[in-house]
Design an enzyme around this catalytic site. Structure first.
Site, mmCIF file in Angstrom:
data_model
loop_
_atom_site.group_PDB
_atom_site.id
_atom_site.type_symbol
_atom_site.label_atom_id
_atom_site.label_comp_id
_atom_site.label_asym_id
_atom_site.label_seq_id
_atom_site.Cartn_x
_atom_site.Cartn_y
_atom_site.Cartn_z
ATOM 1 N N ILE A 111 10.670 -16.191 13.753
ATOM 2 C CA ILE A 111 10.344 -16.343 15.173
ATOM 3 C C ILE A 111 11.596 -16.569 16.024
ATOM 4 O O ILE A 111 11.536 -16.510 17.239
ATOM 5 C CB ILE A 111 9.336 -17.496 15.416
ATOM 6 C CG1 ILE A 111 9.952 -18.854 15.067
ATOM 7 C CG2 ILE A 111 8.044 -17.261 14.671
ATOM 8 C CD1 ILE A 111 9.196 -20.025 15.676
ATOM 9 N N ASP A 112 12.748 -16.831 15.367
ATOM 10 C CA ASP A 112 13.963 -17.165 16.125
ATOM 11 C C ASP A 112 14.610 -15.934 16.786
ATOM 12 O O ASP A 112 15.390 -16.083 17.728
ATOM 13 C CB ASP A 112 14.994 -17.838 15.208
ATOM 14 C CG ASP A 112 14.435 -19.084 14.549
ATOM 15 O OD1 ASP A 112 13.508 -19.695 15.123
ATOM 16 O OD2 ASP A 112 14.918 -19.449 13.467
ATOM 17 N N MET A 143 10.975 -23.756 19.663
ATOM 18 C CA MET A 143 11.803 -23.546 18.464
ATOM 19 C C MET A 143 12.845 -22.461 18.717
ATOM 20 O O MET A 143 12.966 -21.960 19.833
ATOM 21 C CB MET A 143 10.918 -23.188 17.281
ATOM 22 C CG MET A 143 10.249 -24.371 16.641
ATOM 23 S SD MET A 143 9.397 -23.862 15.130
ATOM 24 C CE MET A 143 9.077 -25.443 14.391
ATOM 25 N N ARG A 197 0.825 -1.219 0.000
ATOM 26 C CA ARG A 197 0.000 0.000 0.000
ATOM 27 C C ARG A 197 0.858 1.268 0.000
ATOM 28 O O ARG A 197 0.505 2.256 -0.643
ATOM 29 C CB ARG A 197 -0.965 -0.022 1.195
ATOM 30 C CG ARG A 197 -2.085 -1.027 0.944
ATOM 31 C CD ARG A 197 -3.200 -0.918 1.943
ATOM 32 N NE ARG A 197 -4.292 -1.827 1.571
ATOM 33 C CZ ARG A 197 -5.322 -2.096 2.340
ATOM 34 N NH1 ARG A 197 -5.424 -1.520 3.524
ATOM 35 N NH2 ARG A 197 -6.272 -2.920 1.934
ATOM 36 N N GLU A 245 11.232 -23.057 35.932
ATOM 37 C CA GLU A 245 12.271 -23.352 36.930
ATOM 38 C C GLU A 245 13.660 -23.346 36.301
ATOM 39 O O GLU A 245 14.658 -23.087 36.956
ATOM 40 C CB GLU A 245 12.019 -24.725 37.573
ATOM 41 C CG GLU A 245 11.038 -24.712 38.738
ATOM 42 C CD GLU A 245 9.656 -24.202 38.391
ATOM 43 O OE1 GLU A 245 9.179 -24.471 37.270
ATOM 44 O OE2 GLU A 245 9.054 -23.524 39.244
#
Ligand code: F6P
Length: 323
Positions: free
Chosen positions: A126-127, A169, A25, A187
């Site tokens: 995402i890494d 991942m 756009r 933990e």
């Protein structure tokens, strides 16, 4: 008028669609003709290039995945494949390309730039393993997906007094695991950047059990030396050291799907728009990224030459908080 094209490549990341929408756009607003390349570099080599309009990117801002589709293209890694891609770009009269993806995709973008083709990269993985941006598109959504799973796993872990090894991942990076462990109150976290002594981990979990914890969550990055299954195997062989019964959950590709979060939509929108502005002002061989709250361009060479470091302060804080 310029003819610009957009492609998404490599693993999909939630937020790719808002980036496509913004790039298309803004380019149209600036008087360009815009084209979408299907299936990343594989589609480029095949000449799968279609015109885009403001309408063709309508209704996609909230959708996960990528409407342009994506691929990992072994052919593009060859000289012949890249030459064919360049030929297809020139045949279609394309004068500039926006590449939305992770490290492999941006390596491809740098190759095109080196061949003299104007290209600007947008970090989407995402890494969160790319230098030149504090956050890549998709990280925030993936983190929230992992967190949602960890919260649910905690419910069942507490009910059974179990320790869960939750594998997330991240390829070679521990970012997603570390942040999911902090936000999820885990933990322990196992990441590739820090050596993990399994005997020590077992003793720490044993301590937690003795202190009366009803559950234990160990977040394991997929790229760590020991994956969740290997750690579970070790624990099972040392059952009396742990106290807790153990289970493994591998979150897998659910982390890549789903509607992008507000953060990812806004980041993707800003970066998609900035990529087009960079191309129109004549830049090439750069990646736009979020650096200390501002959108900045960094050379792809510099982005790809650096290894993003894990935030060790955050790692230590997580250790302190897991009492
Ligand atoms: O780079 C994103 C990512 O999801 C990594 O975290 C993971 O290692 C990889 O892609 C998985 O790739 P594929 O979807 O091709 O199996």
């Amino acid at each position: 008028m310029k003819r610009l094209a957009i492609l998404t490549s490599g693993g999909d990341a939630p937020g790719m669609n808002p980036a496509i929408r913004a790039a298309a756009r803004v380019a149209i607003y600036r008087g360009c003709q815009v084209f979408g390349v299907k299936r990343g570099y594989a589609g480029l080599i095949a000449g799968d290039i279609e015109p885009m309009t403001p309408r063709s990117v309508g209704g996609i801002i909230q959708r996960g995945g990528t409407v342009l589709q994506t691929a990992r293209s072994p052919e593009f890694r060859t000289e012949a494949g890249r030459l064919e891609a360049l030929r297809k770009l020139n045949q279609a009269g394309i004068e500039g390309l926006v590449v939305i993806g992770g490290g492999g995709s941006l390596t491809g973008a740098l190759e095109l730039h080196r061949q003299g083709f104007p290209v600007v990269g947008v970090p989407a993985t995402i890494d969160n393993d790319l230098a030149g941006t504090d956050m890549a598109i998709g990280v925030d959504t993936a983190l929230n997906t992992a967190l949602d799973a960890i919260d649910k796993i905690k419910d069942t872990a507490s009910s059974h007094q179990r320790a869960f090894l939750v594998e997330v991942m991240g390829r070679d990076s521990g970012y997603l695991a570390l942040m999911a462990s902090i936000a999820g109150g885990a933990e322990y976290v196992v990441v590739p950047e820090v050596d993990t002594d399994l005997h020590r981990l077992a003793l720490e979990l044993r301590d937690a059990y003795v202190r009366g914890k009803t559950h234990a969550i160990v977040v394991v990055a997929e790229g760590a030396k020991y994956n969740a299954a290997a750690i579970d195997h070790f624990f099972k062989a040392n059952q009396d050291q742990i106290g807790f019964e153990t289970r493994v959950t591998t979150l897998g590709h659910i982390q890549r799907g789903g509607a992008p979060s507000a953060f990812d939509r806004i980041l993707a929108t800003r970066l998609g728009a900035a990529a087009v502005e960079e191309l129109l002002r004549g830049a090439s061989g750069v990646m736009v990224g979020l650096v200390h709250g501002e959108i900045k361009a960094t050379s792809l060479e510099s982005v790809l030459a650096q290894q993003k470091e894990l935030d060790m302060q955050a790692y230590e804080l997580g250790r302190i908080l897991a009492q």
